[in-house]
Design an enzyme around this catalytic site. Sequence first.
Site, PDB file in Angstrom:
ATOM      1  N   SER A 180       0.919  -1.238  -0.006  1.00 16.62           N
ATOM      2  CA  SER A 180      -0.024   0.095  -0.008  1.00 16.62           C
ATOM      3  C   SER A 180       1.019   1.156  -0.010  1.00 16.62           C
ATOM      4  O   SER A 180       1.570   1.518  -0.875  1.00 16.62           O
ATOM      5  CB  SER A 180      -1.039  -0.158   1.397  1.00 16.62           C
ATOM      6  OG  SER A 180      -1.988   0.901   1.062  1.00 16.62           O
ATOM      7  N   ASP A 236      -8.881  -4.522  -6.041  1.00 13.08           N
ATOM      8  CA  ASP A 236      -8.366  -3.855  -4.975  1.00 13.08           C
ATOM      9  C   ASP A 236      -9.119  -2.488  -4.777  1.00 13.08           C
ATOM     10  O   ASP A 236      -9.237  -1.773  -5.707  1.00 13.08           O
ATOM     11  CB  ASP A 236      -6.786  -3.516  -4.996  1.00 13.08           C
ATOM     12  CG  ASP A 236      -6.106  -3.039  -3.919  1.00 13.08           C
ATOM     13  OD1 ASP A 236      -6.837  -2.136  -3.182  1.00 13.08           O
ATOM     14  OD2 ASP A 236      -5.027  -3.422  -3.574  1.00 13.08           O
ATOM     15  N   HIS A 257      -7.340  -5.947  -0.896  1.00  8.06           N
ATOM     16  CA  HIS A 257      -6.295  -4.861  -0.763  1.00  8.06           C
ATOM     17  C   HIS A 257      -5.049  -5.797  -0.793  1.00  8.06           C
ATOM     18  O   HIS A 257      -4.496  -6.008   0.109  1.00  8.06           O
ATOM     19  CB  HIS A 257      -6.354  -3.985   0.274  1.00  8.06           C
ATOM     20  CG  HIS A 257      -5.266  -2.771   0.169  1.00  8.06           C
ATOM     21  ND1 HIS A 257      -5.127  -2.233  -0.962  1.00  8.06           N
ATOM     22  CD2 HIS A 257      -4.720  -2.296   1.418  1.00  8.06           C
ATOM     23  CE1 HIS A 257      -4.283  -1.351  -0.664  1.00  8.06           C
ATOM     24  NE2 HIS A 257      -4.080  -1.106   0.658  1.00  8.06           N
TER      25      HIS A 257
END
Length: 546
Positions: A257, A485, A515
Amino acid sequence: MHPVVRGAGALGLAAALAGGLTACQSGPVAASAKVEPTTAATTPAAPATPTATEPPTATPSAALPALPAALTAQRPGWQACPAPSAAQGGGQAPGAPWECATVKAPLDYAEPDGSGVDLALIRLPATGGQPRIGSLLFNFGGPGASGVATLPALAEDYADLNTRYDLVSFDPRGVGDSAGVRCLDDAATDASAAVDASPDDDAEVRALDEATAAYAHACRDNSGALLAHVDTVSAARDLDLLRQVLGDDRLHYFGFSYGTELGGVYAHLYPHTVGRLVMDAVVDPTQDPAQSSLGQAEGFQLALENFMTACAEQAGEACPTGPGGAQGTQRITTLLQGLDAAPLPAEGGRTLTQDLAVTGIAAALYSEASWNALAVGLQEALEGGAGTTLLALADAYLGRDAQGRYSNLFAANRAISCVDDRQRYTAAQVREQLPAFRQASPVFGDFAAWGLTACAGWPVAGLTDHPDVSAPGAPPIVVIGNTGDPATPYEGARAMAQGLGAGVGVTVTLRGQGHGGYDTGNACLKQAVDQYLLDGVVPADGTTCS
């Protein structure tokens, strides 16, 4: 109040959901997540002088003074780990063979002999049996996720990598126990739930603006000069210092991320010390906060629709969102409209507000493993008139424990985002963009749009419009994109790979949900990443797993 979250640390969230929602079973939208503080009693003190006004501009490594040997020659004093602090999210001490240490870094790399910050580290030594490669550093996103608290919770997923690497993570500067940013206290954070984060009239807009200003002032007063030095460029320089302190010639790194943005900035600054570097759940380095937030609204709406489809297929008429699609979305928006006027009761005398409900729904969309909890929570709210499960999901996302203590995840998130991003959005600008956000998502659009005002009035100026991730001369870097995602839409992986440069960015696609990709358990993807990290075998660009 809502920060613009560039990728909300879903792995840490997944760990929190796994540990904190078992009683709910029959784990910002990222941009709609509520900011929350830490308390002075549980957070290391920041530099005391509250005079931060303008951050230093990022300067090339060659233009910076050389780091003194007192920093580069440090060796961590590894010892048994204590339990994570409240600022890190709390929990149990991981026990042997986990080891913890602190390493000092300069507060300002332009003045390396000046004030410093202590960076908290955690390590799981390589298990042996095969030649050790070195240390593999992890960053789990946010920005603001505590690596010290998160890595032990997820280490089982990296057991194969642990055969040849010491698994190492850290609290980045401004996070957790690494001079964690301090803003409001816990009680004031709870009280902020009364501020409508998707205002419907001028009075509510003024209330949101006032709350945003009060939050910025609290951060300035409680964190001072630290706020100008929690930027991603400084964190990338910390990575290179950690590389040296850990005794590695090259940085081997796994970023998730926001951690992909940090990895990209590192590769730009230090292309010739990049080792084996993996990016998963990739932030798009070409987008400004408005573009990113709009993409997240679309991504979370898509994930919600995928959830509703799966729910209808598995539960039929018993699914709380019915057949899904427009009808399911309407059921949820009707619930949220009702909560705007009358929050639902929850356990412990608390209530589920509209804002917290959106946060709880978004939290569960980070992983298919949390979809069951979402179905339970929606059924409970829609049919039972109670908000306990959705509130528990929101608490896990916001770092609120059962005692009402908050980690500093979102305080750090706002501080890092606001010093990185030059853009400052006004209520008038948000109103202009609301139609596009509402079209992108009837559920998350308003919250994502109003979250753009989070940096208005921030006490330090933002550094850049976009992070520079160009890394000519770096070896191949593996960039993973998941087509389902919600928080970092798939297109970001392609943009990152292109930004890194020809011959550097290698794209691997997972056709899945949630995610990130590696921790979904997909065998194809895991094999491709493990062969790269363990054996140096670079996957073919365009490799696709499903």
